[in-house]
Structure formats: structure tokens, C-alpha cells
Design a protein around this motif. Structure first.
Motif, PDB file in Angstrom:
ATOM      1  N   VAL A  60      -6.154  13.382  -6.874  1.00 56.79           N
ATOM      2  CA  VAL A  60      -5.273  12.214  -6.971  1.00 56.79           C
ATOM      3  C   VAL A  60      -4.283  12.192  -5.811  1.00 56.79           C
ATOM      4  N   LEU A  61      -3.697  13.347  -5.526  1.00 53.27           N
ATOM      5  CA  LEU A  61      -2.737  13.426  -4.425  1.00 53.27           C
ATOM      6  C   LEU A  61      -3.387  13.075  -3.094  1.00 53.27           C
ATOM      7  N   GLY A  62      -4.603  13.573  -2.877  1.00 53.69           N
ATOM      8  CA  GLY A  62      -5.307  13.263  -1.634  1.00 53.69           C
ATOM      9  C   GLY A  62      -5.589  11.785  -1.483  1.00 53.69           C
ATOM     10  N   ALA A  63      -6.032  11.155  -2.565  1.00 50.60           N
ATOM     11  CA  ALA A  63      -6.311   9.714  -2.504  1.00 50.60           C
ATOM     12  C   ALA A  63      -5.059   8.927  -2.148  1.00 50.60           C
ATOM     13  N   GLY A  64      -3.938   9.293  -2.765  1.00 52.71           N
ATOM     14  CA  GLY A  64      -2.698   8.591  -2.461  1.00 52.71           C
ATOM     15  C   GLY A  64      -2.199   8.866  -1.059  1.00 52.71           C
ATOM     16  N   PHE A  65      -2.285  10.113  -0.635  1.00 54.44           N
ATOM     17  CA  PHE A  65      -1.757  10.465   0.683  1.00 54.44           C
ATOM     18  C   PHE A  65      -2.609   9.879   1.801  1.00 54.44           C
ATOM     19  N   GLY A  66      -3.910   9.732   1.578  1.00 51.33           N
ATOM     20  CA  GLY A  66      -4.755   9.097   2.584  1.00 51.33           C
ATOM     21  C   GLY A  66      -4.318   7.672   2.859  1.00 51.33           C
ATOM     22  N   VAL A  67      -4.026   6.927   1.792  1.00 49.69           N
ATOM     23  CA  VAL A  67      -3.521   5.556   1.952  1.00 49.69           C
ATOM     24  C   VAL A  67      -2.194   5.567   2.708  1.00 49.69           C
ATOM     25  N   PHE A  82       0.822  -1.209   0.000  1.00 52.66           N
ATOM     26  CA  PHE A  82       0.000   0.000   0.000  1.00 52.66           C
ATOM     27  C   PHE A  82       0.860   1.264   0.000  1.00 52.66           C
ATOM     28  N   VAL A  83       2.009   1.219   0.683  1.00 53.17           N
ATOM     29  CA  VAL A  83       2.919   2.366   0.664  1.00 53.17           C
ATOM     30  C   VAL A  83       3.453   2.595  -0.753  1.00 53.17           C
ATOM     31  N   VAL A  84       3.826   1.503  -1.432  1.00 52.76           N
ATOM     32  CA  VAL A  84       4.336   1.631  -2.804  1.00 52.76           C
ATOM     33  C   VAL A  84       3.264   2.208  -3.723  1.00 52.76           C
ATOM     34  N   ILE A  85       2.054   1.664  -3.643  1.00 56.14           N
ATOM     35  CA  ILE A  85       0.965   2.155  -4.497  1.00 56.14           C
ATOM     36  C   ILE A  85       0.694   3.633  -4.231  1.00 56.14           C
ATOM     37  N   SER A  86       0.644   4.009  -2.951  1.00 55.94           N
ATOM     38  CA  SER A  86       0.336   5.399  -2.624  1.00 55.94           C
ATOM     39  C   SER A  86       1.414   6.342  -3.152  1.00 55.94           C
ATOM     40  N   SER A  87       2.663   5.926  -3.104  1.00 54.67           N
ATOM     41  CA  SER A  87       3.740   6.794  -3.600  1.00 54.67           C
ATOM     42  C   SER A  87       3.624   7.007  -5.109  1.00 54.67           C
ATOM     43  N   VAL A  92      -1.347   3.614   6.426  1.00 57.20           N
ATOM     44  CA  VAL A  92      -0.578   2.377   6.395  1.00 57.20           C
ATOM     45  C   VAL A  92       0.857   2.588   6.852  1.00 57.20           C
ATOM     46  N   ASP A  93       1.474   3.696   6.448  1.00 54.42           N
ATOM     47  CA  ASP A  93       2.857   3.916   6.842  1.00 54.42           C
ATOM     48  C   ASP A  93       2.979   4.103   8.348  1.00 54.42           C
ATOM     49  N   GLN A  94       2.027   4.803   8.970  1.00 52.84           N
ATOM     50  CA  GLN A  94       2.092   4.987  10.420  1.00 52.84           C
ATOM     51  C   GLN A  94       1.975   3.653  11.138  1.00 52.84           C
ATOM     52  N   ALA A  95       1.103   2.787  10.659  1.00 49.22           N
ATOM     53  CA  ALA A  95       0.989   1.454  11.255  1.00 49.22           C
ATOM     54  C   ALA A  95       2.289   0.683  11.077  1.00 49.22           C
ATOM     55  N   LEU A  96       2.892   0.774   9.904  1.00 43.19           N
ATOM     56  CA  LEU A  96       4.154   0.081   9.642  1.00 43.19           C
ATOM     57  C   LEU A  96       5.240   0.569  10.599  1.00 43.19           C
ATOM     58  N   VAL A  97       5.314   1.869  10.781  1.00 51.03           N
ATOM     59  CA  VAL A  97       6.359   2.442  11.631  1.00 51.03           C
ATOM     60  C   VAL A  97       6.245   1.927  13.064  1.00 51.03           C
ATOM     61  N   THR A  98       5.025   1.839  13.587  1.00 48.35           N
ATOM     62  CA  THR A  98       4.865   1.366  14.970  1.00 48.35           C
ATOM     63  C   THR A  98       5.306  -0.074  15.136  1.00 48.35           C
ATOM     64  N   MET A 155       0.734   9.475  -5.743  1.00 45.11           N
ATOM     65  CA  MET A 155       1.111  10.857  -5.425  1.00 45.11           C
ATOM     66  C   MET A 155       2.070  11.422  -6.463  1.00 45.11           C
ATOM     67  N   ALA A 156       2.988  10.595  -6.944  1.00 46.79           N
ATOM     68  CA  ALA A 156       3.930  11.053  -7.971  1.00 46.79           C
ATOM     69  C   ALA A 156       3.193  11.408  -9.259  1.00 46.79           C
ATOM     70  N   ALA A 157       2.162  10.649  -9.599  1.00 45.83           N
ATOM     71  CA  ALA A 157       1.384  10.954 -10.798  1.00 45.83           C
ATOM     72  C   ALA A 157       0.740  12.335 -10.693  1.00 45.83           C
ATOM     73  N   ALA A 158       0.255  12.681  -9.497  1.00 47.36           N
ATOM     74  CA  ALA A 158      -0.330  14.005  -9.295  1.00 47.36           C
ATOM     75  C   ALA A 158       0.713  15.097  -9.472  1.00 47.36           C
ATOM     76  N   ALA A 159       1.923  14.871  -8.977  1.00 50.66           N
ATOM     77  CA  ALA A 159       2.989  15.859  -9.117  1.00 50.66           C
ATOM     78  C   ALA A 159       3.374  16.065 -10.578  1.00 50.66           C
ATOM     79  N   VAL A 160       3.421  14.975 -11.346  1.00 50.87           N
ATOM     80  CA  VAL A 160       3.751  15.085 -12.771  1.00 50.87           C
ATOM     81  C   VAL A 160       2.696  15.907 -13.509  1.00 50.87           C
TER      82      VAL A 160
END
Length: 430
Positions: free
Chosen positions: A347-354, A317-322, A358-364, A325-330
Motif C-alpha cells: 500500500v505504501l509503495g502504491a501511494g509513494f509511486g503516485v 493525486f498528491v492528496v490521494i497518495s498521502s 506528481v509532486d515533482q512535476a508540481l514543484v517544477t 500512505m497514511a493508511a499503510a502507516a496505521v
């Protein structure tokens, strides 16, 4: 002795001793209730409203009034110095929180104390009429708010079981975006003056922190388990060896790069709408884009968090979200129009929500020790605030001499994709 649940009311809580870990250090197993999550989310909303609204709205307006000819440089310096304060204060406050043996627990004193200090810093900033004065005030606000942040980020690791963490992290994570939306609504539609905007944020920072502080008990750290104060050892603890804890290091680097991309993409948003999109009312434009972004983040954060918890997978999910978000920046890099900006915000919001959930859960799940959760999360949070220090130094020359806003948003996409791909190096989490 009975185990203290995360959402035990204030009356009658008790610690735990003996051969088993005390409740303050035990791995949580009891699911938290909706009221606990809602109260923690309000505290998170408070701190991010106070963080993000000045950066996006109030500081640019205040500095444009003080020095219109050098507004971009002034904003870069003020936000960069403030972020440097955050880099220092957040892990330090976390380390002190880990060692707090107050009868009110380890986190709640820092939440309320940080809220009061942050509110005072915001009020001081509002009264300034010079760039150095604004910088000093913003540093004071950052110090207090980062002490508060150390308190509000750790309860998820302290009290939420692994199988519920992405969902709870989704709720607390989207408060980052809601904080900017609510703050922007207040400061552009209701309290339109700079002073009244800061004052409103200061008041809400304290008020929204109170439900979690007052309504829910927190297990107390036994004094016998508090390490003796040793400044050298305390400072040395901020270095977490990548050799001994490689998963922590890769998670940190992933977050740093993705947040660097986010910082590059948002720092000059007001000026991007003014100078490149030529939107008639850029302040309102920022608000509209932020609302779109936040709604899309809210639509993905909690549902995807639940899916991640259910299947026990984080990295994909982290890979997909990145990539999203990159697509929105392009899109922002090559299409400088209001329509493209709205699509990119969605698009950026959808990616950043994911990503937030998920990343916060991974970090813990990669924290080295239970005793140092807040300190270690403070080190992780350097990956949030550190890019704020670097972003002005990177963004300003790109905008001035290396491709303008096209170059800036391509750099945003590159940093985001690289960060997402590196999460695959984390081995202990699926």
C-alpha cells in the motif's frame, strides 16, 4: 540560431542569444526521448542507491558491530548529522550549478564531480571502526552525493516540457526505490561484507552517472548572464519569501511533512522487524518489504504520471497518495505481524509511486525563476533531507517513551496526511 533539444547528442550543439532567452534558460517545449529519460534515470538510480543502502543496511550493520549496546542512538546521530550536511550542501551546490558556465553545461560537471566525491566518501566510511569516524565518512559521502543530486534533479525542469514532466518524474522518481532494492540485493546476497558493500556502491555511483554525462549535450549559460559572485547575495538567495512566492512555500511544506512521515516510518524499520514483528532474519525482511514496496511504486508512478500530464492536474493525486500512505502507516501501528508488514509495504509503495511522479512535476511548476532552478530545487530538497535531521530526534523518544512503534507509525500517518492536505493551498497549479 537553432534551438537545442534536450536530447541533442554531444556533437554540434550551440547556444542561443539575442532578445529571446538562451536555450539554458528558455522554457522547454521539445519532448525528450526515451534514451534521455533512461540515462537521467540511471544517474538518479546511482545517487539514491548510494544514499539509501547505507542508511537502511550498511550503517546499521556497521554501527551494530562497533557499538551493539547503543546501536539505535549511534544510527540516529550518524544519519542526523549526515542529513544536516545534505541540508547545507544541496542548495549550495545547486546555486553554484546555476552559475556554472562550463562548455559542458551547468549540470553535468556537478553530476560527475559529485559522483566521484560521493564515492570517495563511501570508501572512507567503509574503513572506519569508531562511531565518530563513521559519522565523518558519512558526512563526506553526503556532501559529494548531494552535489550530484543537485545536478540530476534539475534537468527535468531545464529540459522537459510541462506536459511530459509527471511521466518523466515518474521514471526518475521510482529510481529512489529501485536504488534501495538493487543496493540491498547487492549488499545482502552478493557483497555481504560491510567494506565490499560500500566499495560496490562507490563504483556503481560513478559508472551509472556516466551515460547521461557523456551522451547528451546541455545548453551552455552565456557568461554575460552569470551573476557576479557576491557571497552575501548568494546566501540571501536561499531565502525564498513565502509572501512573494506562496505556492513555492506551500509546495515546500507539503514535501517536508510527507518526507517527515516517510523518515519516521523507515528509520527504525530494521529494528521494528527485530523487536516488534520478531522476524527471524530482519535484514532479509527489509529486503523483501523493499522489493514489494518498489514493485508497487513502479506500477503506479509512470501510469499515474501520464494521466496527470494528460488531464493537467497535480494536487488531487498528491492528496490521494498521502491518504494511501497514511493508511499503510496505521496498519503498521496496530498490527505487528509479518503479513501486515507486507500488505503495508504494498500500500505504501502504491501511494509513494503516485506521490513521487506528481509532486515533482508540481514543484517544477512553482519555481520562481529560470536562472535559479537548481538552487530553488536545492531549497525544495531541504524538505527531503531536513526530515532526516528531525526524524531521529522525534522518533527516538516516541519509541522509548511515547507509545513505542504504535506511536511512531501514528505520528507517521499524521505528518503524511497533513502534508497531503496542505498541497491544496497551491493556487497556480491545478
Amino acid at each position: 540560431m537553432r534551438r537545442v533539444s534536450a536530447d541533442t547528442p554531444l556533437q554540434g550543439h550551440e547556444g542561443q542569444s539575442g532578445a529571446t532567452p538562451p536555450a539554458a534558460l528558455a522554457e522547454p517545449t521539445a519532448r525528450v526521448r526515451a534514451a534521455w529519460t533512461a540515462s537521467l534515470s540511471l544517474s538518479t538510480l546511482a545517487v539514491f542507491m548510494a544514499f539509501m543502502t547505507p542508511i537502511q543496511i550498511l550503517l546499521p550493520l556497521q554501527l551494530e558491530h562497533i557499538d551493539p549496546a547503543h546501536k539505535s542512538t549511534a544510527l540516529a546521530w550518524v544519519t542526523g548529522i549526515g542529513a544536516l550536511v545534505a541540508v547545507v550542501v544541496n542548495p549550495l551546490a545547486g546555486a553554484l550549478s546555476d552559475r556554472t558556465v562550463s562548455r559542458f553545461g551547468r549540470r553535468r560537471p556537478w553530476i560527475v564531480g559529485g559522483a566521484l566525491a560521493g564515492a570517495a566518501g563511501l570508501a572512507f566510511t567503509a574503513a572506519q571502526h569508531t562511531v565518530p569516524g563513521v559519522a565523518v565518512g558519512w558526512c563526506l559521502a553526503q556532501a559529494g552525493l548531494n552535489a550530484m543530486l543537485a545536478g540530476v534533479t534539475t534537468p527535468v525542469a531545464d529540459r522537459v516540457p510541462v506536459e511530459q514532466r509527471a511521466e518523466v518524474s515518474g521514471w526518475t522518481g521510482i529510481m529512489q526505490s529501485f536504488g534501495l532494492v538493487f543496493g540491498a540485493l547487492l549488499t545482502t546476497l552478493v557483497f555481504t561484507g560491510v567494506w565490499s558493500g560500500y566499495g560496490t556502491l562507490a563504483l556503481l555511483t560513478v559508472l551509472l552517472a556516466l551515460p547521461f554525462v557523456l551522451w547528451f549535450a546541455e545548453p551552455v549559460l552565456p557568461r554575460a548572464l552569470r551573476p557576479a559572485f557576491d557571497l552575501r547575495r548568494l546566501l540571501a538567495g536561499f531565502w525564498i519569501s513565502p509572501r512573494l512566492h506562496p505556492d513555492f512555500a506551500w509546495a515546500w511544506l507539503t514535501r517536508f511533512l510527507i518526507n517527515l512521515g516517510n523518515a519516521l516510518g523507515t528509520l527504525y524499520l530494521l529494528f521494528y522487524l527485530t523487536d516488534s514483528v520478531h522476524y527471524a532474519d530482519p535484514g532479509t525482511g527489509v529486503l523483501i518489504l523493499t522489493v514489494i514496496y518498489t514493485l508497487c511504486a513502479a506500477l503506479t508512478a509512470v501510469p499515474v504520471g501520464r494521466v496527470s500530464d494528460r488531464i493537467g492536474r497535480r494536487k488531487v493525486f498528491v492528496v490521494i497518495s498521502s491518504l494511501v500512505m497514511a493508511a499503510a502507516a496505521v496498519l503498521l501501528a496496530f498490527v505487528h505481524s509479518w503479513t501486515a508488514a507486507m500488505v503495508a509495504a504494498a500500500v505504501l509503495g502504491a501511494g509513494f509511486g503516485v506521490y513521487l511522479a506528481v509532486d515533482q512535476a508540481l514543484v517544477t511548476q512553482v519555481l520562481p525563476t529560470a536562472l535559479d532552478r537548481a538552487k530553488d530545487l536545492g531549497v525544495i530538497n531541504i524538505a527531503n533531507s531536513g526530515p532526516q535531521v528531525l526524524a531521529p530526534a522525534i522518533a527516538a523518544p516516541i519509541v522509548a517513551a511515547a507509545g513505542g512503534y504504535t506511536g511512531l507509525y501514528l505520528a507517521t500517518a499524521l505528518a503524511t496526511v497533513l502534508g497531503g492536505l496542505l498541497v491544496r493551498r497551491v493556487r497556480s497549479v491545478a
